[in-house]
Design a protein around this motif. Structure first.
Motif, PDB file in Angstrom:
ATOM      1  N   UNK A 119       0.954  -0.908   0.027  1.00  0.00           N
ATOM      2  CA  UNK A 119       0.139  -0.014   0.077  1.00  0.00           C
ATOM      3  C   UNK A 119       0.955   1.175  -0.228  1.00  0.00           C
ATOM      4  N   UNK A 120       1.960   1.307   0.834  1.00  0.00           N
ATOM      5  CA  UNK A 120       2.846   2.389   0.737  1.00  0.00           C
ATOM      6  C   UNK A 120       3.376   2.641  -0.543  1.00  0.00           C
ATOM      7  N   UNK A 121       3.676   1.451  -1.156  1.00  0.00           N
ATOM      8  CA  UNK A 121       4.327   1.770  -2.528  1.00  0.00           C
ATOM      9  C   UNK A 121       3.545   2.210  -3.480  1.00  0.00           C
ATOM     10  N   UNK A 122       2.151   1.884  -3.442  1.00  0.00           N
ATOM     11  CA  UNK A 122       1.243   2.351  -4.433  1.00  0.00           C
ATOM     12  C   UNK A 122       1.107   3.922  -4.421  1.00  0.00           C
ATOM     13  N   UNK A 123       1.057   4.371  -2.906  1.00  0.00           N
ATOM     14  CA  UNK A 123       1.063   5.814  -2.671  1.00  0.00           C
ATOM     15  C   UNK A 123       2.363   6.501  -3.386  1.00  0.00           C
ATOM     16  N   UNK A 124       3.594   5.831  -2.994  1.00  0.00           N
ATOM     17  CA  UNK A 124       4.803   6.315  -3.547  1.00  0.00           C
ATOM     18  C   UNK A 124       4.733   6.519  -5.122  1.00  0.00           C
ATOM     19  N   UNK A 125       4.361   5.376  -5.638  1.00  0.00           N
ATOM     20  CA  UNK A 125       4.361   5.261  -7.093  1.00  0.00           C
ATOM     21  C   UNK A 125       3.450   6.513  -7.875  1.00  0.00           C
ATOM     22  N   UNK A 126       2.402   6.668  -7.007  1.00  0.00           N
ATOM     23  CA  UNK A 126       1.474   7.778  -7.842  1.00  0.00           C
ATOM     24  C   UNK A 126       1.808   9.181  -7.525  1.00  0.00           C
ATOM     25  N   UNK A 127       2.872   9.378  -6.375  1.00  0.00           N
ATOM     26  CA  UNK A 127       3.408  10.457  -6.443  1.00  0.00           C
ATOM     27  C   UNK A 127       4.661  10.774  -7.284  1.00  0.00           C
ATOM     28  N   UNK A 128       5.333   9.821  -7.481  1.00  0.00           N
ATOM     29  CA  UNK A 128       6.746   9.858  -8.264  1.00  0.00           C
ATOM     30  C   UNK A 128       6.271   9.721  -9.791  1.00  0.00           C
ATOM     31  N   UNK A 129       5.208   9.260 -10.044  1.00  0.00           N
ATOM     32  CA  UNK A 129       4.714   9.276 -11.415  1.00  0.00           C
ATOM     33  C   UNK A 129       3.566   9.700 -11.782  1.00  0.00           C
ATOM     34  N   UNK A 135      -4.117  24.191   4.083  1.00  0.00           N
ATOM     35  CA  UNK A 135      -4.090  24.700   5.422  1.00  0.00           C
ATOM     36  C   UNK A 135      -5.081  23.581   6.093  1.00  0.00           C
ATOM     37  N   UNK A 136      -4.557  22.163   6.168  1.00  0.00           N
ATOM     38  CA  UNK A 136      -5.297  21.138   6.941  1.00  0.00           C
ATOM     39  C   UNK A 136      -4.531  20.146   7.308  1.00  0.00           C
ATOM     40  N   UNK A 137      -4.623  19.503   8.400  1.00  0.00           N
ATOM     41  CA  UNK A 137      -3.738  18.506   8.821  1.00  0.00           C
ATOM     42  C   UNK A 137      -3.158  17.646   7.832  1.00  0.00           C
ATOM     43  N   UNK A 138      -1.892  17.154   7.846  1.00  0.00           N
ATOM     44  CA  UNK A 138      -1.376  16.251   6.852  1.00  0.00           C
ATOM     45  C   UNK A 138      -1.930  14.878   7.036  1.00  0.00           C
ATOM     46  N   UNK A 139      -2.092  14.153   5.956  1.00  0.00           N
ATOM     47  CA  UNK A 139      -2.659  12.814   5.844  1.00  0.00           C
ATOM     48  C   UNK A 139      -2.061  12.407   4.451  1.00  0.00           C
ATOM     49  N   UNK A 140      -2.053  10.927   4.346  1.00  0.00           N
ATOM     50  CA  UNK A 140      -1.520  10.249   3.202  1.00  0.00           C
ATOM     51  C   UNK A 140      -2.807  10.175   2.280  1.00  0.00           C
ATOM     52  N   UNK A 141      -3.144  11.266   1.704  1.00  0.00           N
ATOM     53  CA  UNK A 141      -4.325  11.203   0.707  1.00  0.00           C
ATOM     54  C   UNK A 141      -3.812  12.195  -0.554  1.00  0.00           C
ATOM     55  N   UNK A 142      -4.113  11.718  -1.846  1.00  0.00           N
ATOM     56  CA  UNK A 142      -4.124  12.243  -3.081  1.00  0.00           C
ATOM     57  C   UNK A 142      -5.284  12.222  -3.762  1.00  0.00           C
ATOM     58  N   UNK A 143      -5.585  13.661  -4.180  1.00  0.00           N
ATOM     59  CA  UNK A 143      -7.004  13.833  -4.977  1.00  0.00           C
ATOM     60  C   UNK A 143      -6.658  14.442  -6.387  1.00  0.00           C
ATOM     61  N   UNK A 144      -7.177  13.888  -7.378  1.00  0.00           N
ATOM     62  CA  UNK A 144      -6.950  14.526  -8.950  1.00  0.00           C
ATOM     63  C   UNK A 144      -8.271  15.308  -8.954  1.00  0.00           C
ATOM     64  N   UNK A 146      -2.158  17.099  -2.556  1.00  0.00           N
ATOM     65  CA  UNK A 146      -1.508  16.042  -1.689  1.00  0.00           C
ATOM     66  C   UNK A 146      -1.295  16.567  -0.608  1.00  0.00           C
ATOM     67  N   UNK A 147      -2.188  15.527   0.476  1.00  0.00           N
ATOM     68  CA  UNK A 147      -2.531  16.073   1.775  1.00  0.00           C
ATOM     69  C   UNK A 147      -1.087  15.757   2.560  1.00  0.00           C
ATOM     70  N   UNK A 148      -0.381  14.787   2.263  1.00  0.00           N
ATOM     71  CA  UNK A 148       0.864  14.322   2.841  1.00  0.00           C
ATOM     72  C   UNK A 148       1.839  15.605   2.927  1.00  0.00           C
ATOM     73  N   UNK A 149       1.771  16.350   1.704  1.00  0.00           N
ATOM     74  CA  UNK A 149       2.584  17.545   1.383  1.00  0.00           C
ATOM     75  C   UNK A 149       2.215  18.761   1.756  1.00  0.00           C
ATOM     76  N   UNK A 150       0.813  18.903   1.828  1.00  0.00           N
ATOM     77  CA  UNK A 150      -0.078  19.842   2.178  1.00  0.00           C
ATOM     78  C   UNK A 150       0.154  21.040   1.042  1.00  0.00           C
ATOM     79  N   UNK A 151       0.019  20.479  -0.144  1.00  0.00           N
ATOM     80  CA  UNK A 151       0.112  21.168  -1.415  1.00  0.00           C
ATOM     81  C   UNK A 151      -1.040  20.734  -2.508  1.00  0.00           C
ATOM     82  N   UNK A 152      -1.487  22.042  -2.997  1.00  0.00           N
ATOM     83  CA  UNK A 152      -2.663  21.953  -4.257  1.00  0.00           C
ATOM     84  C   UNK A 152      -1.962  22.486  -5.177  1.00  0.00           C
ATOM     85  N   UNK A 153      -1.674  21.645  -6.396  1.00  0.00           N
ATOM     86  CA  UNK A 153      -0.869  22.143  -7.823  1.00  0.00           C
ATOM     87  C   UNK A 153      -1.963  22.275  -8.755  1.00  0.00           C
TER      88      UNK A 153
END
Length: 575
Positions: A467-477, A510-519, A492-499
């Motif tokens: 599971x950890x690797x799946x999230x890494x892959x989505x961030x790196x690719x 401005x929300x607590x960090x969490x391992x979540x990605x939203x497209x 990316x709520x883990x990095x607290x960024x909206x690009x």
């Protein structure tokens, strides 16, 4: 089998006289008969997730047992003393129908009392929302529920509530965990002061029932309430203690309980999973509904915070609603009631989560209230209530079949939500409509939103790494296009960024960090990836929408949205 030194160090600690002989014997047996199980039991400490701490019952640092819960409770006791200097501390404790919940609850009560803390312990199992209510009702500093919600029978868990009745949030959660981690097992005080343990039941039940009826009743006629035919199942859980009582108190007389599932049982013998999110869990309730021609079906999970709902569609067939649908139906109704009463003046808000339907934002905009959106878990909605005390909370929920009516309970509450849905259904039936028709009209008025969830289970050490690797892959690719639609924003709520991928600008979340990605896609579609905080799963949430002019367009619109979701899933290779 080779076992890492850090694991063996933990095992050897548990073979000392600090731990009882039975525990030591079980560990010794595992060392020879099941080294893999030994590794799983000790490779890490149980952690607090989105819904508290949950785990398999057994010996070891990664299991629920008297020592892991004793250590939690000792740490919480120390933290409470530090946080409320000089006050006579009080805590409330409840537990559900699971195996060992009653004995583990007594262990927790013993440790609190041994630390000089007044304990209010429910004499029998009770719904989780009643514990949240009891914390404030009894002016407690904290509360504990022993429950693993809808997890399988071998699980149990430990939820911590703060004095506002909501689950712990930053900074308290991290500070409490730090205190717990710094403790030695030998420092746990297990010797109870029985004078500080008071058993509670009927008086709190009555106060909770009255509060629920007061909060979730909206001038439905007595005749309409009597005319609503309800099928209900507690799925062997705690809601049987309060739901029938509350419905009777509110005036609903035609409540039909699934008898085979009314008896509390930690084995949950009649279902594969006691989770109302799973359609199979409501099979017996749906059969009863068809037998008696019920108008509405309810099912609750073991600790009675989640509810499943089924209503009759336009063909007269029972149709299950998903969590997003029940949430928007209840929220729309509450907003409408508040508007009719002249109580909306811009100083109100509703609550939702980042993985729930964006339709909640449309409702808030239409009624002139705020919609505060937080991370998954009702503790964040409870935090909104506390942090924004100048605003009045109307109601709120999340896609995982949870809802909260008003602020008397500060966690998801199937008891109050069932009563509210009964009010909606009874009033709709009285005027010749139905819950289903009300939902259809909402799609015309606010947009047709459709959501879908995929959960992928990955158990054990290997699963957690996958599971950890799946999230890494989505961030790196990162992907720039899905289903022919450009990705215009990535949060990316883990990095607290909206690009913003169109302008290449990045904003801070401005929300607590969490391992979540939203497209976010250019056609308004939304895709979220989130590892579960309470189960060995990674979850993918999909939301798509389209505009319709009238209810006649719903079948074609639904087919269009279903195809869109299927295409997105296929392209992301999640089939």
């Amino acid at each position: 089998m080779h076992i890492e030194k850090n694991i063996l160090d933990k095992v050897n600690e548990w073979l000392t006289p600090t731990f009882d002989q039975k525990t030591q014997d079980e560990i010794t047996e595992m060392m020879t008969s099941s080294p893999k199980n030994l590794e799983e039991s000790f490779y890490k400490n149980l952690e607090f997730g989105t819904g508290g701490m949950r785990g398999i019952m057994g010996v070891g640092t990664n299991r629920i047992n008297k020592y892991t819960l004793g250590k939690n409770t000792q740490g919480l006791s120390d933290y409470l003393k530090r946080s409320f200097l000089g006050e006579q501390l009080k805590v409330a404790i409840a537990y559900d129908c699971r195996h060992n919940s009653d004995t583990l609850a007594k262990v927790v009560a013993d440790v609190f009392s041994a630390n000089g803390i007044q304990v209010y312990l429910f004499s029998e199992m009770r719904p989780t929302p009643e514990l949240s209510f009891a914390v404030r009702h009894l002016n407690c500093h904290a509360g504990i529920v022993l429950t693993a919600s809808h997890n399988p029978p071998e699980y149990n868990g430990y939820k911590v509530y703060w004095q506002d009745g909501g689950q712990i949030v930053p900074p308290n959660d991290a500070e409490i965990v730090q205190v717990i981690e710094n403790l030695k097992y030998s420092e746990i005080k297990f010797d109870a002061n029985e004078n500080l343990i008071e058993y509670i039941d009927v008086a709190v039940d009555e106060a909770f029932a009255k509060s629920t009826v007061d909060n979730a009743s909206f001038n439905t006629s007595a005749q309409a309430r009597q005319n609503l035919k309800i099928a209900y199942t507690s799925l062997h859980g705690t809601s049987i203690k309060m739901v029938p009582k509350v419905l009777e108190k509110a005036g609903y007389t035609d409540v039909n309980i699934v008898p085979e599932q009314a008896e509390p049982n930690g084995n949950f013998p009649t279902v594969i999973s006691p989770n109302p999110e799973e359609p199979e869990a409501l099979t017996m309730a749906l059969a009863l509904a068809d037998k008696i021609n019920a108008d509405i079906v309810f099912g609750t999970d073991p600790d009675s915070d989640r509810l499943g709902v089924a209503v009759r569609n336009n063909k007269g067939e029972m149709q299950l609603l998903n969590g997003n649908q029940t949430m928007v139906v209840m929220t729309h109704y509450l907003l409408d009631q508040w508007k009719k009463s002249g109580k909306i003046d811009g100083k109100q808000f509703i609550g939702s989560t980042i993985v729930s339907t964006p339709m909640m934002l449309e409702l808030a905009s239409a009624y002139g209230v705020e919609c505060k959106v937080g991370l998954t878990g009702f503790k964040w909605i409870a935090k909104f209530i506390r942090d924004f005390s100048d605003l009045k909370f109307i109601g709120g929920g999340e896609e995982s079949f949870g809802y909260m009516v008003g602020d008397a309970v500060r966690d998801k509450d199937a008891v109050g939500a069932i009563l509210l849905m009964c009010e909606i259904a009874a009033q709709a039936k009285e005027k010749g409509s139905s819950v289903y028709k009300e939902l259809e009209q909402m799609y015309v008025d606010f947009g047709f939103y459709k959501e879908h969830l995929i959960s992928i289970t990955k158990k054990g050490i290997e699963g957690a790494n996958q599971i950890k690797q799946m999230m890494v892959d989505m961030r790196e690719k990162p992907v720039s296009e899905i289903n022919g639609q450009r990705v215009i924003m990535v949060e990316d709520y883990q990095n607290s960024t909206a690009k913003n991928l169109l302008t290449n600008e990045t904003e801070t979340l401005f929300i607590p960090k969490s391992d979540v990605l939203i497209y976010y896609l250019e056609d308004g579609s939304k895709i979220c990836a989130r590892p579960s905080g309470t189960e060995p799963k990674i979850k993918f949430y999909f939301s798509v929408n389209t505009a319709i002019e009238n209810v006649a367009e719903i079948p074609a619109a639904e087919a269009f949205l279903d195809t869109k979701i299927a295409n997105i899933i296929s392209e992301m290779q999640l089939n």
